[in-house]
Design a protein around this motif. Structure first.
Motif, mmCIF file in Angstrom:
data_model
loop_
_atom_site.group_PDB
_atom_site.id
_atom_site.type_symbol
_atom_site.label_atom_id
_atom_site.label_comp_id
_atom_site.label_asym_id
_atom_site.label_seq_id
_atom_site.Cartn_x
_atom_site.Cartn_y
_atom_site.Cartn_z
ATOM 1 N N THR A 42 -32.045 18.838 38.134
ATOM 2 C CA THR A 42 -32.168 19.327 39.509
ATOM 3 C C THR A 42 -31.933 18.216 40.521
ATOM 4 O OG1 THR A 42 -33.753 20.994 38.780
ATOM 5 C CG2 THR A 42 -33.662 20.532 41.138
ATOM 6 N N GLU A 72 -14.604 27.416 35.045
ATOM 7 C CA GLU A 72 -14.268 27.294 36.467
ATOM 8 C C GLU A 72 -12.950 27.989 36.810
ATOM 9 O OE1 GLU A 72 -16.372 23.149 38.020
ATOM 10 O OE2 GLU A 72 -14.226 23.194 37.612
ATOM 11 N N GLN A 175 -24.648 18.474 33.659
ATOM 12 C CA GLN A 175 -25.360 18.905 34.867
ATOM 13 C C GLN A 175 -24.543 19.942 35.628
ATOM 14 O OE1 GLN A 175 -25.874 15.843 37.861
ATOM 15 N NE2 GLN A 175 -27.716 16.794 38.689
ATOM 16 N N GLU A 176 -23.234 19.722 35.719
ATOM 17 C CA GLU A 176 -22.355 20.678 36.397
ATOM 18 C C GLU A 176 -22.176 21.936 35.559
ATOM 19 O OE1 GLU A 176 -19.939 21.794 39.695
ATOM 20 O OE2 GLU A 176 -21.366 20.150 39.399
ATOM 21 N N THR A 178 -24.274 23.373 33.582
ATOM 22 C CA THR A 178 -25.467 24.234 33.579
ATOM 23 C C THR A 178 -25.523 25.162 34.792
ATOM 24 O OG1 THR A 178 -26.784 22.515 34.670
ATOM 25 C CG2 THR A 178 -26.834 22.586 32.267
ATOM 26 N N LYS A 179 -24.645 24.927 35.773
ATOM 27 C CA LYS A 179 -24.603 25.819 36.939
ATOM 28 C C LYS A 179 -23.911 27.144 36.610
ATOM 29 C CE LYS A 179 -24.412 21.900 40.153
ATOM 30 N NZ LYS A 179 -23.600 21.196 41.175
ATOM 31 N N HIS A 180 -23.301 27.227 35.441
ATOM 32 C CA HIS A 180 -22.600 28.437 35.029
ATOM 33 C C HIS A 180 -23.475 29.224 34.050
ATOM 34 C CE1 HIS A 180 -18.643 27.321 36.755
ATOM 35 N NE2 HIS A 180 -19.084 26.091 36.545
ATOM 36 N N LYS A 249 -35.565 21.334 34.471
ATOM 37 C CA LYS A 249 -34.445 21.273 33.532
ATOM 38 C C LYS A 249 -34.080 19.810 33.268
ATOM 39 C CE LYS A 249 -31.507 24.557 33.992
ATOM 40 N NZ LYS A 249 -30.393 25.429 34.438
#
Length: 425
Positions: A42, A72, A175-176, A178-180, A249
């Motif tokens: 986070t 993406e 980290q990027e 996990t946004k999906h 997280k």
């Protein structure tokens, strides 16, 4: 006697500093990988690191970047036609056939669960137009995420001396990713059976190689939301995983592990993170963080532009220090929601940046300018005519006054002349 004295001193220190001792952090565990990171997903803050920027060949953990770009740029229901090159990929594979038509989602299952190199090449060619173009996009994405120790040569992680990354860079990519939410759904699937295709009449059973999500496995970790293993003889072992506990997280990355202890080491690191650190919301979006007093006495409330979370030791009583720096210099007109300042929130050794926006509209009160005044209150043509008449009247008055003065001087001179004549007689 010396031992007794030491025990006595230690007891006194615990007595007078009991609260501090209770809050002391447990020592981080020893782990065997050469580059290691424990990252709070986070806030992006490091909770543990060991040679975080040292670059090594990452083997199949490379595939988290491949997955990220596919999610993406593509759609899960897109159909991919397998090329000859993809069907001939070396290493681990599910034996795709040239000309086989298969969905992106099915290929991702093969990539994530079985670490299939043929799936990686097929997805790269479909997403990037060619494998070479896709690799270029991988490196561009790594740069944009702040990866400083990364260079990709292929989409699957097959060994190449120039193909490298570090534990820290790997954690930034995860980290990027996990946004999906699609990744979480795919990566936590224990097993999957791929349907038959136009070229394969046999179903393909897949088993997830990430043992932290397998409930019957000794290394199962409650809250694990995905991960990826990697291995070649030259690259040794690598592992990346993400776990979630009550909204907190954490990401663990281990690169270049010669002892193959990445599963137990990851569990120990995750336990260390969850047991000793907590995520705290410092500001809600639109909270008043500060106030700015303007010269005319107006007070602008400065609001948090987003939710701000901080990571801190559990049971910590540290209070944050908030300092603001004005960004907007011309404050004669301000719109609600406009960026005014930036806040730096410091908590212990960590700092967090937060944009501050105006909580209301503002316009500085000013006196009307002369031309504005005349336009608003006076008819300009009428004013010009009045000035003409006033000028004429002034000229007439001037002439009259001058004429009267001449007459007065004549009378005065005449009187003086008469007086002189009388005096002579």
């Amino acid at each position: 006697m010396k031992k007794l004295f030491t025990i006595l001193i230690t007891s006194l220190l615990l007595l007078f500093n009991g609260s501090s001792a209770a809050k002391a952090l447990v020592t981080p565990p020893d782990v065997s990988a050469d580059s290691v990171v424990l990252l709070d997903a986070t806030t992006g803050k490091l909770l543990y690191e060991k040679n975080k920027d040292s670059a090594y060949p990452p083997a199949s953990t490379t595939k988290i970047m491949t997955i990220l770009l596919v999610l993406e740029k593509g759609h899960l229901n897109d159909v991919v036609t397998v090329s000859k090159k993809a069907s001939l990929a070396d290493g681990s594979k599910i034996y795709l056939v040239e000309g086989e038509k298969i969905s992106v989602k099915e290929l991702l299952y093969g990539l994530i669960l079985a670490s299939a190199n043929d799936c990686a090449v097929a997805l790269a060619e479909h997403t990037g137009g060619s494998e070479a173009n896709f690799v270029e996009q991988m490196n561009e994405k790594a740069d944009s995420l702040g990866c400083k120790s990364t260079n990709f040569v292929n989409p699957n992680g097959l060994y190449d001396a120039k193909h490298k990354t570090s534990a820290y860079d790997l954690s930034l990519i995860m980290q990027e990713l996990t946004k999906h939410p699609e990744y979480n759904d795919l990566s936590t699937t224990p097993s999957h059976t791929m349907a038959a295709t136009n070229k394969s009449k046999v179903q393909r059973p897949l088993w997830n190689e990430n043992r932290l999500i397998q409930k019957n496995d000794q290394y199962y970790y409650d809250g694990c939301e995905g991960g990826k293993t990697g291995y070649t003889i030259q690259s040794q072992h690598s592992y990346i995983a993400v776990a979630n506990r009550n909204g907190q997280k954490l990401i663990v990355a281990l690169v270049h592990d010669s002892k193959k202890t990445f599963f137990p080491d990851s569990r120990k690191l995750l336990d260390y993170g969850f047991n000793n650190f907590e995520l705290s919301k410092q500001f809600n979006k639109s909270d008043i963080v500060s106030k700015l007093k303007l010269k005319d006495g107006t007070v602008l409330p400065l609001l948090a532009s987003k939710n701000l979370y901080v990571i801190k030791p559990k049971n910590s009583t540290i209070t944050p220090d908030v300092k603001t720096e004005q960004e907007k210099t011309n404050l004669s007109t301000v719109k609600k929601g406009e960026l005014i300042s930036k806040a730096k929130v410091t908590l212990g050794k960590d700092s967090y940046n937060l944009n501050l926006t105006s909580g209301k509209n503002y316009a500085k009160k000013t006196s009307p300018l002369p031309n504005q005044f005349s336009k608003k209150f006076i008819n300009l043509p009428l004013l010009i005519n009045i000035l003409k008449y006033v000028t004429i009247i002034l000229i007439i008055l001037f002439l009259i006054i001058r004429s009267n003065r001449k007459k007065m001087r004549r009378k005065k001179n005449l009187k003086k002349f008469i007086n002189n004549l009388n005096n002579r007689r």
